[in-house]
Design a protein around this motif. Structure first.
Motif, PDB file in Angstrom:
ATOM      1  N   ALA A 137      -3.853  -3.101  -8.522  1.00  0.00           N
ATOM      2  CA  ALA A 137      -3.583  -2.439  -7.273  1.00  0.00           C
ATOM      3  C   ALA A 137      -2.464  -3.170  -6.669  1.00  0.00           C
ATOM      4  CB  ALA A 137      -4.722  -2.330  -6.306  1.00  0.00           C
ATOM      5  N   THR A 138      -2.194  -2.675  -6.208  1.00  0.00           N
ATOM      6  CA  THR A 138      -0.884  -3.300  -6.013  1.00  0.00           C
ATOM      7  C   THR A 138      -0.365  -3.127  -4.614  1.00  0.00           C
ATOM      8  OG1 THR A 138       0.116  -1.258  -6.793  1.00  0.00           O
ATOM      9  CG2 THR A 138      -0.188  -3.004  -8.400  1.00  0.00           C
ATOM     10  N   GLY A 139      -1.040  -2.507  -3.757  1.00  0.00           N
ATOM     11  CA  GLY A 139      -0.536  -2.331  -2.398  1.00  0.00           C
ATOM     12  C   GLY A 139      -0.868  -0.950  -1.913  1.00  0.00           C
ATOM     13  N   ALA A 140      -1.101  -0.828  -0.606  1.00  0.00           N
ATOM     14  CA  ALA A 140      -1.494   0.450  -0.038  1.00  0.00           C
ATOM     15  C   ALA A 140      -0.276   1.358   0.124  1.00  0.00           C
ATOM     16  CB  ALA A 140      -2.176   0.234   1.303  1.00  0.00           C
ATOM     17  N   VAL A 141      -0.544   2.655   0.090  1.00  0.00           N
ATOM     18  CA  VAL A 141       0.521   3.623   0.275  1.00  0.00           C
ATOM     19  C   VAL A 141       0.872   3.675   1.759  1.00  0.00           C
ATOM     20  CG1 VAL A 141       1.092   6.057   0.041  1.00  0.00           C
ATOM     21  CG2 VAL A 141      -0.297   4.941  -1.687  1.00  0.00           C
ATOM     22  N   GLY A 142       2.122   3.880   2.068  1.00  0.00           N
ATOM     23  CA  GLY A 142       2.546   3.923   3.461  1.00  0.00           C
ATOM     24  C   GLY A 142       1.933   5.078   4.214  1.00  0.00           C
ATOM     25  N   ALA A 143       1.860   4.926   5.536  1.00  0.00           N
ATOM     26  CA  ALA A 143       1.213   5.938   6.362  1.00  0.00           C
ATOM     27  C   ALA A 143       1.904   7.286   6.225  1.00  0.00           C
ATOM     28  CB  ALA A 143       1.211   5.490   7.823  1.00  0.00           C
ATOM     29  N   GLY A 144       3.230   7.294   6.278  1.00  0.00           N
ATOM     30  CA  GLY A 144       3.942   8.554   6.171  1.00  0.00           C
ATOM     31  C   GLY A 144       3.707   9.216   4.830  1.00  0.00           C
ATOM     32  N   ALA A 145       3.675   8.410   3.768  1.00  0.00           N
ATOM     33  CA  ALA A 145       3.456   8.973   2.436  1.00  0.00           C
ATOM     34  C   ALA A 145       2.072   9.565   2.319  1.00  0.00           C
ATOM     35  CB  ALA A 145       3.650   7.887   1.375  1.00  0.00           C
ATOM     36  N   LEU A 146       1.096   8.923   2.956  1.00  0.00           N
ATOM     37  CA  LEU A 146      -0.263   9.442   2.888  1.00  0.00           C
ATOM     38  C   LEU A 146      -0.362  10.772   3.609  1.00  0.00           C
ATOM     39  CD1 LEU A 146      -2.405   6.227   3.416  1.00  0.00           C
ATOM     40  CD2 LEU A 146      -2.336   7.689   1.400  1.00  0.00           C
ATOM     41  N   ILE A 147       0.288  10.865   4.771  1.00  0.00           N
ATOM     42  CA  ILE A 147       0.249  12.123   5.504  1.00  0.00           C
ATOM     43  C   ILE A 147       0.894  13.222   4.669  1.00  0.00           C
ATOM     44  CG2 ILE A 147       1.124  13.313   7.559  1.00  0.00           C
ATOM     45  CD1 ILE A 147       0.900  10.640   9.033  1.00  0.00           C
TER      46      ILE A 147
ATOM     47  N   ALA B 158     -18.013  15.376   0.657  1.00  0.00           N
ATOM     48  CA  ALA B 158     -16.812  14.739   0.112  1.00  0.00           C
ATOM     49  C   ALA B 158     -17.160  13.315  -0.284  1.00  0.00           C
ATOM     50  CB  ALA B 158     -15.686  14.741   1.133  1.00  0.00           C
ATOM     51  N   THR B 159     -16.767  12.920  -1.491  1.00  0.00           N
ATOM     52  CA  THR B 159     -17.029  11.571  -1.971  1.00  0.00           C
ATOM     53  C   THR B 159     -15.728  10.859  -2.294  1.00  0.00           C
ATOM     54  OG1 THR B 159     -17.181  12.245  -4.293  1.00  0.00           O
ATOM     55  CG2 THR B 159     -19.218  12.309  -3.004  1.00  0.00           C
ATOM     56  N   VAL B 160     -15.767   9.535  -2.180  1.00  0.00           N
ATOM     57  CA  VAL B 160     -14.620   8.697  -2.534  1.00  0.00           C
ATOM     58  C   VAL B 160     -15.094   7.647  -3.524  1.00  0.00           C
ATOM     59  CG1 VAL B 160     -12.986   6.968  -1.699  1.00  0.00           C
ATOM     60  CG2 VAL B 160     -13.384   9.051  -0.366  1.00  0.00           C
ATOM     61  N   THR B 161     -14.413   7.546  -4.660  1.00  0.00           N
ATOM     62  CA  THR B 161     -14.785   6.574  -5.688  1.00  0.00           C
ATOM     63  C   THR B 161     -14.578   5.155  -5.182  1.00  0.00           C
ATOM     64  OG1 THR B 161     -14.361   8.038  -7.554  1.00  0.00           O
ATOM     65  CG2 THR B 161     -14.177   5.679  -7.972  1.00  0.00           C
ATOM     66  N   THR B 162     -15.623   4.337  -5.316  1.00  0.00           N
ATOM     67  CA  THR B 162     -15.582   2.966  -4.819  1.00  0.00           C
ATOM     68  C   THR B 162     -16.018   1.966  -5.883  1.00  0.00           C
ATOM     69  OG1 THR B 162     -17.757   3.401  -3.842  1.00  0.00           O
ATOM     70  CG2 THR B 162     -15.863   3.517  -2.371  1.00  0.00           C
ATOM     71  N   GLY B 163     -15.935   2.349  -7.130  1.00  0.00           N
ATOM     72  CA  GLY B 163     -16.236   1.451  -8.232  1.00  0.00           C
ATOM     73  C   GLY B 163     -15.224   1.642  -9.349  1.00  0.00           C
ATOM     74  N   ARG B 164     -14.894   0.517 -10.025  1.00  0.00           N
ATOM     75  CA  ARG B 164     -13.999   0.538 -11.180  1.00  0.00           C
ATOM     76  C   ARG B 164     -12.560   0.915 -10.841  1.00  0.00           C
ATOM     77  NH1 ARG B 164     -19.030   2.073 -12.846  1.00  0.00           N
ATOM     78  NH2 ARG B 164     -19.882   0.890 -14.594  1.00  0.00           N
ATOM     79  N   VAL B 165     -12.203   0.790  -9.587  1.00  0.00           N
ATOM     80  CA  VAL B 165     -10.817   0.954  -9.153  1.00  0.00           C
ATOM     81  C   VAL B 165     -10.524  -0.175  -8.168  1.00  0.00           C
ATOM     82  CG1 VAL B 165     -10.685   3.453  -9.486  1.00  0.00           C
ATOM     83  CG2 VAL B 165     -11.523   2.541  -7.312  1.00  0.00           C
ATOM     84  N   PRO B 166      -9.263  -0.625  -8.071  1.00  0.00           N
ATOM     85  CA  PRO B 166      -8.953  -1.704  -7.133  1.00  0.00           C
ATOM     86  C   PRO B 166      -9.170  -1.271  -5.680  1.00  0.00           C
ATOM     87  CG  PRO B 166      -7.206  -1.429  -8.749  1.00  0.00           C
ATOM     88  CD  PRO B 166      -8.103  -0.244  -8.888  1.00  0.00           C
ATOM     89  N   LEU B 167      -9.365  -2.229  -4.826  1.00  0.00           N
ATOM     90  CA  LEU B 167      -9.669  -2.005  -3.413  1.00  0.00           C
ATOM     91  C   LEU B 167      -8.694  -1.052  -2.738  1.00  0.00           C
ATOM     92  CD1 LEU B 167     -11.267  -2.883  -0.833  1.00  0.00           C
ATOM     93  CD2 LEU B 167      -9.697  -4.815  -0.657  1.00  0.00           C
ATOM     94  N   THR B 168      -7.429  -1.132  -3.107  1.00  0.00           N
ATOM     95  CA  THR B 168      -6.433  -0.292  -2.450  1.00  0.00           C
ATOM     96  C   THR B 168      -6.635   1.194  -2.724  1.00  0.00           C
ATOM     97  OG1 THR B 168      -5.029  -0.859  -4.333  1.00  0.00           O
ATOM     98  CG2 THR B 168      -4.605  -1.998  -2.260  1.00  0.00           C
ATOM     99  N   GLU B 169      -7.321   1.537  -3.817  1.00  0.00           N
ATOM    100  CA  GLU B 169      -7.494   2.960  -4.145  1.00  0.00           C
ATOM    101  C   GLU B 169      -8.468   3.659  -3.190  1.00  0.00           C
ATOM    102  OE1 GLU B 169      -7.011   6.652  -6.047  1.00  0.00           O
ATOM    103  OE2 GLU B 169      -5.771   4.858  -5.822  1.00  0.00           O
TER     104      GLU B 169
END
Length: 344
Positions: free
Chosen positions: A17-27, A164-175
């Motif tokens: 993981a490598t870093g969170a996506v920027g706010a604008g990109a997420l929107i 709605a579910t969000v995967t919280t296992g087997r992926v880095p924290l940033t995902e």
């Protein structure tokens, strides 16, 4: 993945993981990438709402959900991203026995949400139905496993509102942070709001501080662990989201070599608690796990090198998946790594 209590350890496992996506990109992603089938303009004008969750299922509603019930940690993450009045109910550890908010509740105003279950296995279908939910949100540590939704009543619960579910296992924290941000944006949160932008900046700064601390530590050996009455659990950084990310940042987290079913941890008798000689212990601090004062009488605990050296730091085994929730975890671990030394 994390366990809810000692009795459930073999059923659901221990989270570690490598870093969170920027706010604008997420929107932008929420409006155009398929994460949400409705653009912001459509929803604002009363059009249909949709979001493709981590089951790869398109979750739909005639309009943007206004009454959301969520696992406490999920609700707290959505709150961090800017949702407030839409959060009407929560389930999972929310208040401690003395009435204080559980750490998982984050910044939630508990006076404004209905608690429909406060422990593993607690979920009042009657209270849930009375809230007239438009959407249920929860973590998903394993495929099609709805975190803290009791299996025995799952079908009845899932029939009452879209989920709605969000995967919280087997992926880095940033995902999961990225995905909860996308979900929040689809529900009307402004990811460009100053508190959200500031939290993201704090997270990124904390990640870099931890990266530098790990690099300077000389390979400090770190074990993420949890104590129960009969067993000592060594967590696997290969599946726990936070541990995966810590390792990506260079923290030398010990990988257990005889994992239990599910792959989240290795269970050890207390007599064998010293199998992995760690310099620093990340100790599960949830109310469902034993703390140092409770562990003092356990055979093997006092003999652990890290315990003798006082190199123990609390671990939030079920992190809050937001920049605001995760930044303190990185900061605290960086401080612990900086203050610890190799023990041999």
């Amino acid at each position: 993945m994390p366990h809810a209590g000692p009795a459930q350890l073999t059923r659901r496992g221990l989270l570690a993981a490598t870093g969170a996506v920027g706010a604008g990109a997420l929107i932008a992603a929420c409006g155009s990438s398929g994460s949400s089938g409705a653009g912001a303009g459509d929803v604002a004008s009363g059009g249909p709402w949709s979001f493709t969750d981590d089951r790869k299922k398109e979750v739909t509603a005639k309009s943007r959900p206004q009454r959301i019930v969520a696992f406490t940690g999920a609700a707290a993450a959505l709150h961090d991203f800017g949702l407030h009045d839409q959060l009407v109910g929560v389930f999972g550890e929310t208040k401690s026995a003395d009435g204080k908010p559980d750490p998982q509740a984050g910044g939630l105003d508990l006076a404004k949400v209905q608690i429909i279950g406060n422990a593993w296995g607690e979920f009042s279908i009657e209270k849930y139905a009375a809230l007239r939910p438009d959407l249920l949100v929860t973590h998903m540590y394993d495929p099609d496993a709805y975190w803290y939704v009791p299996d025995e009543s799952r079908d009845k619960i899932l029939a009452l509102a879209p989920v709605a579910t969000v995967t919280t296992g087997r992926v880095p924290l940033t995902e999961p942070i990225r995905r909860y941000a996308e979900l929040a944006a689809s529900l009307g949160a402004d990811l460009a709001a100053k508190p959200v932008v500031d939290a993201k900046a704090r997270f990124e700064a904390a990640a870099e501080t931890l990266r530098q601390a790990a690099k300077a530590s000389g390979g400090l050996r770190v074990l993420a662990c949890s104590g129960a009455a009969d067993l000592f659990y060594a967590s696997n950084p290969g599946v726990s989201t936070d541990l995966m990310y810590f390792r990506d940042l260079g923290v030398n987290i010990i990988v257990p070599d005889r994992l239990d079913q599910g792959g989240y941890f290795e269970s050890l008798s207390w007599e064998n608690a010293g199998k992995y000689q760690a310099d620093l212990l990340l100790l599960d601090q949830r109310s469902t796990a034993l703390q140092p004062k409770d562990l003092a009488a356990k055979p093997g605990w006092a003999e652990l090198p890290a315990v003798k050296a006082g190199q123990i730091t609390p671990w939030d085994a079920v992190p809050r998946f937001s920049w605001a929730g995760a930044a303190p975890l990185l900061e605290n671990l960086a401080k612990a790594v900086q203050g610890a030394r190799r023990l041999g």
